[in-house]
Design an enzyme around this catalytic site. Sequence first.
Site, PDB file in Angstrom:
ATOM      1  N   LYS A 115       0.827  -1.217   0.000  1.00 23.04           N
ATOM      2  CA  LYS A 115       0.000   0.000   0.000  1.00 23.04           C
ATOM      3  C   LYS A 115       0.857   1.260   0.000  1.00 23.04           C
ATOM      4  O   LYS A 115       0.484   2.255  -0.598  1.00 23.04           O
ATOM      5  CB  LYS A 115      -0.958   0.009   1.195  1.00 23.04           C
ATOM      6  CG  LYS A 115      -2.056  -1.027   1.046  1.00 23.04           C
ATOM      7  CD  LYS A 115      -3.300  -0.652   1.831  1.00 23.04           C
ATOM      8  CE  LYS A 115      -4.437  -1.593   1.451  1.00 23.04           C
ATOM      9  NZ  LYS A 115      -5.540  -1.578   2.374  1.00 23.04           N
ATOM     10  N   LYS A 201      -4.882  -9.932  -6.698  1.00 24.18           N
ATOM     11  CA  LYS A 201      -6.052 -10.470  -5.993  1.00 24.18           C
ATOM     12  C   LYS A 201      -7.291  -9.631  -6.289  1.00 24.18           C
ATOM     13  O   LYS A 201      -7.176  -8.441  -6.589  1.00 24.18           O
ATOM     14  CB  LYS A 201      -5.782 -10.592  -4.484  1.00 24.18           C
ATOM     15  CG  LYS A 201      -5.814  -9.310  -3.749  1.00 24.18           C
ATOM     16  CD  LYS A 201      -5.741  -9.499  -2.236  1.00 24.18           C
ATOM     17  CE  LYS A 201      -5.806  -8.106  -1.655  1.00 24.18           C
ATOM     18  NZ  LYS A 201      -5.593  -7.934  -0.281  1.00 24.18           N
ATOM     19  N   LYS A 204     -11.446  -4.751  -3.317  1.00 16.61           N
ATOM     20  CA  LYS A 204     -12.408  -3.637  -3.300  1.00 16.61           C
ATOM     21  C   LYS A 204     -11.787  -2.383  -3.874  1.00 16.61           C
ATOM     22  O   LYS A 204     -12.467  -1.523  -4.395  1.00 16.61           O
ATOM     23  CB  LYS A 204     -12.817  -3.299  -1.850  1.00 16.61           C
ATOM     24  CG  LYS A 204     -13.494  -4.382  -1.067  1.00 16.61           C
ATOM     25  CD  LYS A 204     -14.001  -3.783   0.255  1.00 16.61           C
ATOM     26  CE  LYS A 204     -14.255  -4.832   1.301  1.00 16.61           C
ATOM     27  NZ  LYS A 204     -13.252  -4.843   2.377  1.00 16.61           N
TER      28      LYS A 204
HETATM   29  P1  TYM Z   1     -10.703  -6.803   4.119  1.00 14.61           P
HETATM   30  O1  TYM Z   1     -11.823  -5.874   4.432  1.00 14.61           O
HETATM   31  O2  TYM Z   1      -9.729  -6.395   3.050  1.00 14.61           O
HETATM   32  O3  TYM Z   1     -11.252  -8.210   3.688  1.00 14.61           O
HETATM   33  C1  TYM Z   1     -12.197  -8.922   4.484  1.00 14.61           C
HETATM   34  C2  TYM Z   1     -11.894 -10.411   4.404  1.00 14.61           C
HETATM   35  O4  TYM Z   1     -11.944 -10.866   3.047  1.00 14.61           O
HETATM   36  C3  TYM Z   1     -10.732 -11.583   2.748  1.00 14.61           C
HETATM   37  N1  TYM Z   1     -10.406 -11.329   1.327  1.00 14.61           N
HETATM   38  C4  TYM Z   1     -10.177 -12.292   0.411  1.00 14.61           C
HETATM   39  N2  TYM Z   1     -10.191 -13.638   0.494  1.00 14.61           N
HETATM   40  C5  TYM Z   1      -9.927 -14.341  -0.635  1.00 14.61           C
HETATM   41  N3  TYM Z   1      -9.661 -13.744  -1.848  1.00 14.61           N
HETATM   42  C6  TYM Z   1      -9.625 -12.394  -1.982  1.00 14.61           C
HETATM   43  N4  TYM Z   1      -9.382 -11.820  -3.141  1.00 14.61           N
HETATM   44  C7  TYM Z   1      -9.902 -11.606  -0.803  1.00 14.61           C
HETATM   45  N5  TYM Z   1      -9.955 -10.264  -0.574  1.00 14.61           N
HETATM   46  C8  TYM Z   1     -10.255 -10.119   0.740  1.00 14.61           C
HETATM   47  C9  TYM Z   1      -9.687 -10.980   3.676  1.00 14.61           C
HETATM   48  O5  TYM Z   1      -8.612 -11.883   3.868  1.00 14.61           O
HETATM   49  C10 TYM Z   1     -10.480 -10.744   4.938  1.00 14.61           C
HETATM   50  O6  TYM Z   1     -10.564 -11.910   5.726  1.00 14.61           O
HETATM   51  N6  TYM Z   1      -7.416  -6.055   7.824  1.00 14.61           N
HETATM   52  C11 TYM Z   1      -8.656  -6.738   7.466  1.00 14.61           C
HETATM   53  C12 TYM Z   1      -9.804  -6.416   8.385  1.00 14.61           C
HETATM   54  C13 TYM Z   1      -9.540  -6.675   9.819  1.00 14.61           C
HETATM   55  C14 TYM Z   1      -9.443  -7.948  10.464  1.00 14.61           C
HETATM   56  C15 TYM Z   1      -9.200  -7.662  11.830  1.00 14.61           C
HETATM   57  C16 TYM Z   1      -9.554  -9.268  10.008  1.00 14.61           C
HETATM   58  C17 TYM Z   1      -9.341  -5.725  10.771  1.00 14.61           C
HETATM   59  N7  TYM Z   1      -9.147  -6.327  11.970  1.00 14.61           N
HETATM   60  C18 TYM Z   1      -9.063  -8.689  12.756  1.00 14.61           C
HETATM   61  C19 TYM Z   1      -9.409 -10.301  10.947  1.00 14.61           C
HETATM   62  C20 TYM Z   1      -9.167  -9.998  12.303  1.00 14.61           C
HETATM   63  C21 TYM Z   1      -9.045  -6.314   6.061  1.00 14.61           C
HETATM   64  O7  TYM Z   1      -8.732  -5.231   5.609  1.00 14.61           O
HETATM   65  O8  TYM Z   1      -9.905  -7.177   5.449  1.00 14.61           O
END
Ligand code: TYM
Length: 339
Positions: A115, A201, A204
């Site tokens: 990022k 990947k 969003k």
């Molecule tokens: P975020 O909002 O980017 O994504 C939410 C969840 O979706 C999964 N994910 C994917 N899995 C498979 N293929 C993909 N292309 C893909 N894109 C996203 C992510 O792995 C995630 O599980 N930092 C985290 C949010 C967070 C969090 C936490 C997660 C904040 N605190 C504590 C677990 C525990 C995030 O930005 O996820």
Amino acid sequence: MIVVSGIQPTGKPHLGNYLGAIRNYVKLQDEAAAQDGKCLIFLADLHAISMPHEPQDLHASTLEMVATLVACGLDPAKTVLFNQAQVPAHAELQWLLMGTARMGWLNRMTQWKDKAGKNREGQSVALFSYPVLQAADVLLYQATHVPVGEDQKQHLELARDIAQKFNNDFASEEAPVFTQPEPYIPKAAARIMSLRDGSRKMSKSEPSDMSRINLSDTADEMAQKVKKAKTDPEPLPSEMAGLEGRAEALNLITIFAALAETTPDAVLAEYGGQGFGHFKPVLAEKLVEVLGPIRTRFVELKEDREALDAILARGASQARELGRPTLDSAYRALGLVRN
Ligand code: TYM
């Protein structure tokens, strides 16, 4: 069993979020309920401010994400569903953990490197310390299972390192302050790729909407995106080895297998030898079959903003209670006085 996970409320939730994470929130919610455990799923709105964002859109997108999660099968009667901003203990615990997390650990995080790119100096401190807040999110509730996609594995390992160092430095072996959380990553579908580029990947934040299937897409939009998805001219092989070097083809097979709850081998056994002209419509149909009912529920739920706000308020009040004992122990362990 204490299940904890989070999702950022900015941007539209997509197929990667669903197959990589949300589907497992629902599965683990039910397992936790069956064994008297707990499941907490939150909207990571505090994380969302680590990057440029539109403050006036944050509330609406948070409510839309709640509607999405409920439409996918999260049940607010079984799962504590809330947003971080209503539970100050997340930010408090993050600060308490800042003394334990090391600069070197954070510097190694691939998400930070990706990022920040070449402009590290210009990034917010929040983006750099993001994984410490993520550690606080799970450690606050003594999480045992953290359902996430592959991209979050490194952040979870960091949370484990922070828990271990904090326990070593400030607690006794018999009475640790934090539990080591285990990531729960699906075997297949842990990393769903962009429909336009099999090396990136599905995300969003990708500018092209054609790169992802949004959970709010109509059947026609899904079919169009699959039709335009990048592929190669070769027919499908009948075994996985034949997909080597064919990232886009592998991604479509992975998606189909995950949606059909079968293995990529079984999909190839059935469709091997066929071209994408035949396979793509079958995949589009499967997408609509699985995601169509979710979209219908989402469209209904998202209109009732009061009900969605009420879900968050109730969840936040439960989360504040559940997090209090660990937050208190962390303050005590550090010798901080709070009369
Ligand atoms: P975020 O909002 O980017 O994504 C939410 C969840 O979706 C999964 N994910 C994917 N899995 C498979 N293929 C993909 N292309 C893909 N894109 C996203 C992510 O792995 C995630 O599980 N930092 C985290 C949010 C967070 C969090 C936490 C997660 C904040 N605190 C504590 C677990 C525990 C995030 O930005 O996820």
